[in-house]
Design an enzyme around this catalytic site. Structure first.
Site, mmCIF file in Angstrom:
data_model
loop_
_atom_site.group_PDB
_atom_site.id
_atom_site.type_symbol
_atom_site.label_atom_id
_atom_site.label_comp_id
_atom_site.label_asym_id
_atom_site.label_seq_id
_atom_site.Cartn_x
_atom_site.Cartn_y
_atom_site.Cartn_z
ATOM 1 N N SER A 1 25.209 5.312 20.914
ATOM 2 C CA SER A 1 24.022 4.910 20.158
ATOM 3 C C SER A 1 24.162 5.243 18.672
ATOM 4 O O SER A 1 24.907 6.149 18.290
ATOM 5 C CB SER A 1 22.792 5.622 20.722
ATOM 6 N N VAL B 1 23.304 9.079 17.875
ATOM 7 C CA VAL B 1 24.396 10.022 18.155
ATOM 8 C C VAL B 1 25.562 9.771 17.212
ATOM 9 O O VAL B 1 26.246 10.706 16.791
ATOM 10 C CB VAL B 1 24.840 9.920 19.631
ATOM 11 N N GLY B 2 25.778 8.507 16.850
ATOM 12 C CA GLY B 2 26.843 8.185 15.908
ATOM 13 C C GLY B 2 26.671 8.890 14.576
ATOM 14 O O GLY B 2 27.644 9.363 13.975
ATOM 15 N N GLU C 1 31.561 2.583 17.382
ATOM 16 C CA GLU C 1 31.115 1.326 17.997
ATOM 17 C C GLU C 1 29.753 1.621 18.589
ATOM 18 O O GLU C 1 29.642 2.252 19.641
ATOM 19 C CB GLU C 1 32.113 0.867 19.059
ATOM 20 N N CYS D 1 29.089 -4.675 26.843
ATOM 21 C CA CYS D 1 29.366 -4.028 25.568
ATOM 22 C C CYS D 1 28.730 -4.762 24.394
ATOM 23 O O CYS D 1 28.327 -4.139 23.428
ATOM 24 C CB CYS D 1 30.880 -3.943 25.354
#
Length: 592
Positions: free
Chosen positions: A273, A276-277, A294, A328
């Site tokens: 997400s 969190v990235g 990503e 994805c």
């Protein structure tokens, strides 16, 4: 013709020989991976077979359950920071050995993996299905097909793109050769998501190991059971080619585990997400390591009025529903031209109503369970928000016979119309089987709507005119685009994959992704050593001569001047200065 004929014959013979070589079976040993404890009822079944746990998060272990049934699968340790650092240290020792391995040895490792995958598709897909809730078909599409394509591309082209690459040396360095060399970075860290547990492990691992690195992969707490089994396949294949132990590690745990991994490795790859990235970025800034992110996606799916509606509707349904929205780069926003809007909606509704939802291994179901606990509640909240703001639910799929303990793990595929961008459903990543369909009047409006998002991962554009579809796709601000198809870019493993904006940055897959696992070093050396060696021209040797600056001015003009006569005049002056016995000309005199 007499000149070209032999060349054509040789080219044809080369192609035939290459084709025949492809038919010759290579000597690839088989490996045996113990799967006895993951077949049937899973492992560590000392706890209740069916139990609903509101949260999997504990301080000392990661508990694993089948989303489709909530059947207990087992538990794994939540590693502490010191344990993570120890795993990385072991991987670092192994990497120093593996960095000296040959491409022949690395290719053999890939061939062994490929052979095992092809021969054990049922096992790999079943384990993925049990741990994430996807169907066997969706597991085959997202786990097997993509991974085999990546391995095949690396076998075919990997070595070529890691060999030194010669570059032009420019006008001032004609006597030099210039090249780029690629060296392993060391230990790659990867924190991967749950949606495709097999491919999400193999994708970074294959690039890292083939480029001479070691890798430590933290799997999601939502897919640790499958991840730890897939690790056995990798370890067994590495042992078969004589690779050092601990070259590839899979670790389990929660946020603390991932944070410790970021602090210890030489590069981090994160799939997850945007929130969190950002935390990964902040942590990586402490050690200034490279990061590939990503993150989320909200892919636009644009349908022009000149399409084959039944065909495109089927593609749209697959794009939105495959793996229960666990794809994805899933299509989450559907923009349809006003002239085919009604027929397209009707066709999609017909398809969605035919979709059967249920435990994927318990019967013939088209769609399985939602992997993450409590995610169905989030999806319903998005739908409710849209309905409250004027949207309408016009079609839903059917849910089959599911256990009482797992009822919250399912969300029927849902078609919603009359949506707009004020609704959360059109702005927030849903990651679920919901198709919001919005009308547009012109290509310009479609582009504007598609770009009105904080995400920028991928897009798909459909038109009877390929030129028109390409024109629209070229204006969309995203990292990957499919023209008259969906997600086909990922199956071309020579292409990089990644997004912009809140979808992240950096690329994996393709040449760019492979080289992103490397220290990229620029190297320049004398072209005709030792016959011609580089020497500093006398006018600028210490102590610098009076005409040193005049020499530099003339040299620049001789090399880069726009007029040929001026360049020749400057070259004469350079030669004159170099041949002077007593460099006493002052540059100031030139302007007097």
């Amino acid at each position: 013709m007499a000149f070209w004929w032999p060349l054509l014959v040789l080219a044809f013979a080369f192609v035939i020989c290459k084709f025949l070589l492809m038919l010759v079976p290579s000597n690839v040993p088989s490996i045996n991976v113990d799967a006895s404890d993951v077949l049937g009822n899973g492992n560590q079944t000392d706890e209740n077979s069916y139990i609903y746990i509101p949260s999997r998060r504990q301080t000392d272990k990661v508990k694993c359950y089948e989303p489709a049934t909530m059947k207990y699968l087992g538990h794994f340790p939540a590693l502490k920071p010191d344990e993570v650092k120890e795993r990385v240290a072991q991987a670092r020792k192994a990497q120093k050995i593996w960095a000296k391995s040959s491409f022949k040895q690395r290719r053999q490792f890939l061939r062994i993996l490929l052979k095992y995958i092809i021969e054990h598709q049922d096992l790999i897909c079943e384990i993925s299905s049990r741990d994430t809730g996807k169907t066997m078909v969706d597991a085959s599409l997202g786990e097997i097909l993509t991974t085999c394509e990546k391995i095949t591309w690396l076998l075919s082209e990997g070595e070529r793109w890691l060999k030194p690459e010669y570059r032009s040396c420019g006008r001032s360095m004609l006597h030099k050769t210039a090249k780029v060399e690629f060296y392993p970075l060391g230990v790659i860290g990867a924190i991967v998501s749950w949606n495709y547990p097999f491919h999400n492990i193999f994708n970074p691992m294959l690039a890292a190991v083939f480029s001479g690195n070691s890798i430590v992969i933290k799997v999601s707490e939502n897919a640790s059971w499958s991840g730890c089994f897939y690790m056995r396949i990798i370890q067994t294949a590495l042992a078969a080619v004589g690779a050092p132990e601990n070259l590839v590690e899979v670790i389990t745990g929660f946020a603390e585990t991932g944070e410790a991994l970021v602090s210890a490795v030489d590069k981090i790859i994160f799939v997850g997400s945007p929130g969190v990235g950002r935390m990964i970025m902040r942590k990586a800034s402490d050690t200034l390591i490279p990061v590939t992110l990503e993150l989320g996606g909200k892919d636009a799916f644009i349908v022009c009025e000149d399409v084959d509606v039944p065909h495109v509707a089927q593609v749209a349904a697959r794009a939105a529903l495959q793996s229960s929205g666990q794809n994805c780069a899933g299509a989450e926003r559907f923009y349809v031209h006003k002239d085919v809007y009604s027929s397209f909606v009707a066709e999609v509704v017909k398809i969605v109503k035919s979709v059967a939802v249920g435990p994927p291994l318990a019967g013939k179901y088209d769609m399985g369970a939602i992997c993450m606990q409590e995610h169905s509640e989030k999806l319903q909240n998005l739908v409710n928000d849209a309905v409250q703001k004027g949207a309408e639910v016009v079609g839903r799929g059917s849910v089959g016979n599911i256990g009482e303990d797992a009822v919250d793990q399912y969300f029927p595929p849902t078609v919603i119309v009359n949506v707009n961008h004020s609704m959360k459903l059109m702005q927030e990543e849903a990651f679920g089987p919901v198709l919001p369909i919005m009308k547009f009047n012109s290509d310009e409006e479609a582009v504007k709507l598609a770009n009105d998002s904080k995400y920028g991962l991928g897009c798909a554009v459909f038109s009877g005119s390929q030129h028109r579809a390409k024109q629209i796709a070229s204006q969309l601000h995203c990292g990957v685009a499919a023209v008259n198809d969906f997600a086909s870019t990922y199956m071309c493993q020579s292409l990089p994959f990644g997004g912009v904006k809140d979808s992240g940055f950096g690329r994996f897959a393709g040449i760019e992704g492979l080289r992103a696992c490397c220290l990229v070093k620029s190297v320049v050396e004398d072209r005709w050593w030792p016959f011609i060696k580089t020497k500093i021209p006398k006018p600028i040797q210490y102590p610098v001569a009076e005409n040193g600056f005049e020499f530099q001015v003339s040299l620049v003009e001789a090399l880069y001047g726009l007029n040929i006569l001026d360049r020749l005049r400057a070259l004469v002056n350079v030669l004159k200065i170099l041949t002077e016995q007593n460099p006493s000309i002052n540059y100031k005199r030139r302007n007097e």
